[in-house]
Scaffold this active site. Structure first.
Site, mmCIF file in Angstrom:
data_model
loop_
_atom_site.group_PDB
_atom_site.id
_atom_site.type_symbol
_atom_site.label_atom_id
_atom_site.label_comp_id
_atom_site.label_asym_id
_atom_site.label_seq_id
_atom_site.Cartn_x
_atom_site.Cartn_y
_atom_site.Cartn_z
ATOM 1 N N LYS A 222 41.174 25.482 -14.891
ATOM 2 C CA LYS A 222 40.559 25.975 -15.915
ATOM 3 C C LYS A 222 41.302 27.113 -16.428
ATOM 4 O O LYS A 222 41.708 27.276 -17.640
ATOM 5 C CB LYS A 222 39.180 26.212 -15.996
ATOM 6 C CG LYS A 222 38.395 26.872 -17.186
ATOM 7 C CD LYS A 222 37.101 27.755 -16.776
ATOM 8 C CE LYS A 222 37.636 28.998 -16.512
ATOM 9 N NZ LYS A 222 36.330 30.024 -16.519
ATOM 10 N N CYS A 292 22.546 24.870 -25.110
ATOM 11 C CA CYS A 292 22.326 23.953 -24.145
ATOM 12 C C CYS A 292 22.494 24.615 -22.776
ATOM 13 O O CYS A 292 23.378 24.555 -22.009
ATOM 14 C CB CYS A 292 23.485 22.849 -24.185
ATOM 15 S SG CYS A 292 23.326 21.470 -23.159
ATOM 16 N N CYS A 299 16.286 22.178 -26.214
ATOM 17 C CA CYS A 299 16.435 20.998 -26.973
ATOM 18 C C CYS A 299 15.908 20.834 -28.324
ATOM 19 O O CYS A 299 16.372 20.315 -29.181
ATOM 20 C CB CYS A 299 16.066 19.617 -26.080
ATOM 21 S SG CYS A 299 16.963 19.719 -24.364
ATOM 22 N N CYS A 302 17.935 21.960 -30.739
ATOM 23 C CA CYS A 302 19.284 21.214 -30.797
ATOM 24 C C CYS A 302 19.456 20.379 -31.803
ATOM 25 O O CYS A 302 18.686 19.229 -31.867
ATOM 26 C CB CYS A 302 19.515 20.876 -29.359
ATOM 27 S SG CYS A 302 21.092 20.003 -29.438
ATOM 28 N N CYS A 308 20.901 12.662 -27.883
ATOM 29 C CA CYS A 308 21.353 13.279 -26.429
ATOM 30 C C CYS A 308 20.469 12.200 -25.372
ATOM 31 O O CYS A 308 19.377 12.464 -25.451
ATOM 32 C CB CYS A 308 20.902 14.517 -26.322
ATOM 33 S SG CYS A 308 21.137 15.448 -24.816
HETATM 34 S S1 SF4 Z 1 19.717 17.973 -26.706
HETATM 35 FE FE1 SF4 Z 1 20.832 17.405 -25.233
HETATM 36 S S2 SF4 Z 1 22.787 18.769 -26.118
HETATM 37 FE FE2 SF4 Z 1 20.903 19.474 -26.996
HETATM 38 S S3 SF4 Z 1 20.226 21.195 -25.823
HETATM 39 FE FE3 SF4 Z 1 19.151 19.380 -24.839
HETATM 40 S S4 SF4 Z 1 20.262 18.811 -23.373
HETATM 41 FE FE4 SF4 Z 1 21.714 20.069 -24.392
#
Ligand code: SF4
Length: 314
Positions: A222, A292, A299, A302, A308
């Site tokens: 990385k 995340c 979530c 998000c 997801c």
């Molecule tokens: S919905 Fe999926 S991508 Fe979004 S925060 Fe939750 S786990 Fe992460």
């Protein structure tokens, strides 16, 4: 001044690709400097410059596994490039998921945006000192919060951070300067060993290939890919840390579950278009720092919640 110009990089619209046995079509370019500001190179000169300067000063070891090819900025292929490979598999909805992450990251206000390796070097230092500082900040950053890495870099830079200054600093003082970065005792040892190799074999500069970078004590894949991107302006692969590894698996961006960042890197490089490789690290690291999260991801906040696969089980 753009980042490539700061490092004396080529900004003539040419792309350089390093190959190590896998497909690649690259973006970004950068001739190897020798401690002096380099003028932008014309096509062909960069290859000669890189071949000349990528070799360690004393060992004259060839990076035999690397082939170098060029593309123009509009994607026209030059000599030595192979036809682009169409991925046999790609994740469902990845383009919408990526667009959503870009939207969520549009403020660029995550720790990585202010304190990442691009921001930790002294912009007034000579190019090869800046490249050394980039590598050092990457070595310090593993298992360490960006804020802690930035603090350690500030203390080191206040004393004039060069290969010579580090080699002249005793281990105890170096430990005090970098504390509390993760595994600071090991890092003192690795930084000293790596700095000695850079002084002996690379005239105080850092190597310009992934193969040579990962051969340095304390430098992993990385860090090597990020060093190639930040210090040399070359896209050599996707830099995958724990954030990228975790999020790629949550979004099912790997064909099967992957167990290590290196496995994730290989899985992502199988299908993700190369012109997105350099963007992915910063985008997903900041997304992982803010939304995340490793534990209790946010979530509800998000934009990818409906798309997801992991959201329901978390
Ligand atoms: S919905 Fe999926 S991508 Fe979004 S925060 Fe939750 S786990 Fe992460």
């Amino acid at each position: 001044m753009c980042r490539l110009q700061e490092f004396g990089m080529n900004n003539a619209g040419m792309r350089m690709v390093t190959r190590s046995g896998s497909r690649s079509r690259g973006s970004g370019a950068g001739p190897r400097g020798s401690g002096e500001e380099a003028a932008p190179l014309q096509r062909g000169e960069a290859a000669a410059e890189r071949r000349k300067d990528c070799h360690p000063v004393k060992r004259q070891r060839k990076a035999q596994s690397l082939n170098v090819a060029y593309e123009t900025s509009d994607g026209e292929k030059g000599e030595g490039t192979k036809p682009l490979k169409v991925p046999s598999w790609e994740p469902q909805d990845w383009q919408q998921q990526l667009a959503n992450i870009r939207t969520m990251r549009s403020e660029k206000d995550a720790p990585v945006d202010q304190l990442g390796a691009e921001h930790c070097y002294d912009p007034s230092a000579p190019p090869k000192v800046r490249r050394y500082q980039v590598l050092l900040s990457l070595m310090l950053s593993s298992q360490t919060k960006d804020q802690v890495t930035a603090g350690a870099m500030q203390r080191l830079k206040a004393r004039g951070l060069t290969v010579d200054s580090i080699l002249q600093t005793d281990d105890s003082t170096l430990g005090t300067l970098i504390y509390p970065v993760g595994f600071w005792r090991n890092k003192v040892k690795y930084i000293k060993q790596t700095s000695a190799i850079l002084q002996q074999n690379y005239d105080g500069d850092i190597p310009a290939s992934v193969a040579e970078l990962v051969a340095l004590p304390g430098v992993g894949p990385k860090m090597a890919h990020l060093a190639m991107a930040v210090a040399w302006g070359t896209v050599s692969g996707i830099a995958v840390d724990t954030h990228v590894h975790r999020i790629a698996n949550r979004l099912r961006w790997t064909k099967k579950v992957t167990k290590s960042p290196e496995e994730t890197r290989a899985a992502l490089e199988e299908w993700l278009p190369r012109d997105l490789w350099s963007e992915i690290n910063g985008l997903l690291v900041g997304f992982g720092q803010q939304i995340c999260l490793p534990v209790r991801p946010r979530c509800q906040a998000c934009l990818n919640q409906a798309l997801c696969p992991a959201a329901q089980g978390l």
